[in-house]
Scaffold this motif. Structure first.
Motif, short mmCIF file in Angstrom:
data_model
loop_
_atom_site.label_atom_id
_atom_site.label_comp_id
_atom_site.label_asym_id
_atom_site.label_seq_id
_atom_site.Cartn_x
_atom_site.Cartn_y
_atom_site.Cartn_z
N PRO A 1 -113.67 -35.46 -3.11
CA PRO A 1 -112.95 -34.11 -2.89
C PRO A 1 -113.48 -32.73 -2.61
O PRO A 1 -113.32 -31.68 -3.38
CB PRO A 1 -112.28 -34.42 -4.00
N THR B 1 -111.34 -30.49 -0.76
CA THR B 1 -110.06 -30.41 -1.50
C THR B 1 -110.38 -29.38 -2.72
O THR B 1 -109.24 -28.47 -2.89
CB THR B 1 -109.92 -31.49 -2.18
N ARG B 2 -111.68 -29.36 -3.08
CA ARG B 2 -111.93 -28.37 -3.93
C ARG B 2 -111.84 -26.89 -3.72
O ARG B 2 -111.60 -26.06 -4.17
CB ARG B 2 -113.25 -28.59 -4.79
N PHE C 1 -110.30 -25.91 -1.28
CA PHE C 1 -108.62 -25.68 -1.07
C PHE C 1 -108.08 -25.14 -2.38
O PHE C 1 -107.32 -24.28 -2.34
CB PHE C 1 -108.11 -26.88 -0.42
N LEU C 2 -108.49 -25.91 -3.38
CA LEU C 2 -107.88 -25.49 -4.75
C LEU C 2 -108.28 -23.99 -5.11
O LEU C 2 -107.37 -23.32 -5.50
CB LEU C 2 -108.38 -26.55 -5.72
#
Lengths: 372, 372
Positions: free
Chosen positions: B79, B82-83, B85-86
Motif C-alpha cells: 500500500p 495508498t499511504r 493518498f492517506l
DNA sequence: TTTACCTATCAAAACGTTTCGAGATATGTG
DNA sequence: CACATATCTCGAAACGTTTTGATAGGTAAA
C-alpha cells in the motif's frame, strides 16, 4: 483563451432551446431521434461538458458518494478496507459517481469531526466501511441520506449491509483443521464487539460441537482489544503460557494469524509441524509469509462494488429498502496447515476442500430483503 | 420535515443582507466585529451550512482536489501509494478540501478514459501519484489546472514534484552493505523508465565507484518490466543462473527484495549468511517477512501532505511556481543485512548507521524553486 | 367533427451562493 | 468647513444547469 462553452452555446449552435439540450444531456424522453443526434453532434464539435456545480445546484444531486472509514482501519498494515474502497471507486465511476473518501476518528469527539460533506449537500449517499461509531451512523440516517454498511451491521436491521459470510468461512476453516487430524484447535480473536469476529467465533464453536468435540476455554482467546498483528502475538503468548496445548490454531483474521506465527517462530515452535494455522481474509501478506498462510479468502473488491450498486439503487429509486448481502468466501489451503496425519482414505489431499468460486457466484451471495 | 436553512434565512434572522452573511462566511474583511459575531451566532442556532454546489457555481471553485493514480499501483500488494493518498486526505481536510481519487489505466486508451472531473470543473487542482502517461499530464496542464506530481517527475521541470531522495537513499544503503564487509553487491531493478528506479541505480553505482569498486554487469539486473514481487523473484533467478556470485543485494524496492528473498529461501540460500539484502521504501510487509528486511524508509504520508500543501498554495495564489521537493529518507537496518564480518573497530554496530529523523526534519527536505 | 391525448419543443422560474458597484456613515486632512 | 478616504452594508447581477408548465401540432377514438 476562449471561455469554455456552456449549454447556451450548444443551444445556439443547434437553434434549439436550452431545455431541449438539457433533455438530451440527461437522456430524457420526448426528444426526436433527429434532434438528439444533432445535439450530440454539436456537443462533440464544441467540446462541451456540463459543469458539475451547476447541475448539482439545479438538480439537488451532487453526483458524489461519501465513503467513511475509521482511521485505524485505513492506516493498518493490511490494505483490507483499501481494497474495498478500490472496488467501490471503479464501480462508482461506471455509474457516473465520484467517491469522497474520508477517515473518521474511531472515537468520535465533538460534532467537530463530522465530515463536512454531509452538511454541505455534497454527497447523495454514504458508504460506511468497518466499525464506526453508532451515533455517527444514526446521525447520517437522520440527515435522510441513503446508507450502506460494509463489513459491519448494526443490531436491529435498520441499515443495509454488505457482509462477509463469516459464519460459513469459520466453519470451513475449522472443518479443514479437524479433517486434517487436529482435535485441539485454538481460537484467537480480538475486538469481540465486532460482529464479524463474533460470527467467526460462533462458526468455530458450532463446528467443534457438530464433530462432538468440546469447546475448551483454555484454547480460546477473544479479548484482545483489536485484531492487529501484535495482538495475535500477545494472544498466543498468553494462551501458551497459561498452559493451553493446541496442535492447531484458527485466528480471527490473517493479521492476528501472522502475529501468532511470529511468536511461534520466535519460540521455536514449528509450523505446521507443531502447530497448524488458518487465518481469515487472505490479505496480500498471507501468501508471502513463511510458511504461506492458509486462510479464508474474502472478495474485498467485490464487496465495494456491491455496496456501490446498492447505494446507487437507493439514490435513484429513492426507496429505502433495507437489505443484507452475505458474500461467499473460499478456503485457501497453503503450507501453514498442510495435513498432519494422512488424510482419510477417500480424500486424496486436503486441498480438495477448496471451494472454487462458481463463475460469477460472487454476485449471487445470499441476499435478503426485509420490509420496504 | 423542515427544509434546510439557506443563507436567506440567516439574513432574515439577523436583519442583514445576504451579501453580509456571505462576507462573514468567507472570512472577508469589511465586516464589523459585532456583526460578525451576530451572524456566527445565528448560523449556529439555525444549523446553517452553505451548499457546496451553490458555492461552486458562484465562485467557480469546486473545493475538490483530484488525485490520479495508475491502476496498477493502487492494486499492488504493497500500500505504498495508498499511504501517500492517506496523508493527502488528512491534509486536504485541514485545508477544507475534499479529494476525488480516481485510478487511470496505465496505458491510456482513447479520450474515453480521461477522468470526468477534469472536464466538469469539479476539481481545482490535480495531484498525480506515480508514473502516469505523459499525454494525460500535459492534457491536464493545458486545461489550466494546477498540477503536483508525487514520486514522479517529467523531464524539463515544467511541473512541480514531490520526490523521494532516491539518490541519497541508494547511497546510504549501498554504503551500509560495503561497510559491513561486502564487495560483491548486486543491484536488482525494474521499470528502468521510472526516474525513481533510475536514481536508485545511479546512487548504487556512484557509491561503488567512490569506494573504488568496479561496477560488475553480471551483478546487475535492471530490465524487469515493473517492480512487483514476482519480478524480484525472476530477476535474482536470472542473475544467479547466469553466474553472478554476489554476497549482498540491493533491490530497487521492498517488493522486489521480498521476491528475491522468496527465491533465495526456496533454493536454500541463507539470509543474511549467504546473502545480505537491503530494499527500499519500508512497506509494512518488510518488518514481517523472515528475516525482517533492512530497507530505506520513505515517509509516504508526509509526501501526500506536502503535495496537498503545495497544490493548495497554487490554487490560492494562482501563481504557477514550479518547485521540486526532495524528501529525506532513513536507513533501517534489520536482520536481512546483519553484518557479515566484524565491523571496523570504531563502529560498535552497523545499526549506528541509522539516520534518525531530526524532529520535523521531514518538512525541511531540500527544496528548490525554479523560475516563476 | 369533436374530444382527448400524445409528442416535440420552448420560455421562464428556480437552485443558493459569490461578487460587483454603489450608498451611507464615519474618520481624517488641509 | 469642505473634501477625500475608509469602513460597513446592501441590492442586484451573475454562475450554468434542471425542472415545470405551456404551446403547437398530430393522431386516434368516439
Amino acid at each position: 483563451m476562449k471561455p469554455r462553452p456552456t449549454i447556451q452555446d450548444v443551444a445556439r449552435a443547434t437553434s434549439l432551446s436550452i431545455s431541449t439540450i438539457s433533455l438530451v444531456l440527461n437522456n430524457k424522453a420526448h426528444v426526436s431521434e433527429e434532434t438528439r443526434r444533432r445535439v450530440k453532434q454539436a456537443i462533440r464539435t464544441l467540446g462541451y461538458h456540463p459543469v458539475r456545480s451547476a447541475r448539482g445546484l439545479a438538480s439537488k444531486a451532487s453526483g458524489n458518494i461519501g465513503f467513511l472509514l475509521a482511521d485505524e482501519h485505513f492506516s493498518a498494515v493490511e490494505p483490507f478496507y483499501t481494497r474495498i474502497f478500490l472496488g467501490s471507486e471503479v464501480e462508482a465511476r461506471n455509474h457516473n459517481y465520484y467517491i469522497l473518501l474520508t477517515t473518521v476518528p474511531t472515537r468520535l469527539r465533538k460534532n467537530e469531526s463530522i465530515p463536512r460533506f454531509l452538511h454541505e449537500k455534497n454527497v447523495d449517499g454514504v458508504i460506511v466501511a468497518g466499525k464506526i461509531n453508532h451515533k455517527l451512523i444514526e446521525y447520517i440516517g437522520k440527515l435522510g441520506l441513503p446508507i450502506v454498511l460494509v463489513d459491519y451491521a448494526l443490531p436491529g436491521k435498520r441499515y443495509s449491509s454488505v457482509l462477509i459470510d463469516n459464519y460459513k468461512g469459520a466453519r470451513v476453516a475449522t472443518t479443514h483443521l479437524i479433517e486434517t487430524g487436529h482435535s485441539k484447535i485454538a481460537f484467537i480473536g480480538g475486538d469481540p464487539d465486532h460482529p464479524s469476529i463474533a460470527e467467526r467465533f460462533a462458526g468455530y464453536k458450532e463446528t467443534l460441537t457438530r464433530y462432538g468435540m468440546p469447546i475448551d476455554p483454555s484454547l480460546v482467546i477473544t479479548d484482545e482489544e483489536d485484531t492487529r498483528i501484535h495482538n495475535g502475538y500477545n494472544a498466543i503468548e498468553r494462551l501458551l503460557n497459561r498452559g493451553g496445548k493446541p496442535t492447531a490454531l484458527f485466528a480471527a483474521n490473517d493479521a492476528m494469524a501472522i502475529g501468532c506465527m511470529n511468536y511461534l517462530k520466535a519460540t521455536g515452535i514449528r509450523i505446521p509441524g507443531d502447530m497448524a494455522i488458518v487465518g481469515f481474509d487472505d490479505i496480500g501478506l498471507s501468501s508471502h509469509v513463511e510458511p504461506p498462510l492458509s486462510t479464508v479468502k474474502v472478495f474485498t473488491e467485490e464487496m465495494g462494488k456491491i455496496a456501490i450498486r446498492r447505494i446507487v439503487e437507493m439514490i435513484r429509486e429513492k426507496t429505502q429498502h433495507v437489505f443484507t448481502v452475505h458474500l461467499p468466501v473460499e478456503l485457501i489451503v497453503r503450507a501453514s496447515s498442510a495435513s498432519r496425519v494422512p488424510s482419510p482414505s477417500k480424500r486424496k489431499t486436503p486441498i480438495s476442500l477448496t471451494r472454487r468460486p462458481r463463475g460469477p457466484a460472487i454476485a449471487e451471495g445470499r441476499e435478503k430483503n426485509h420490509g420496504a
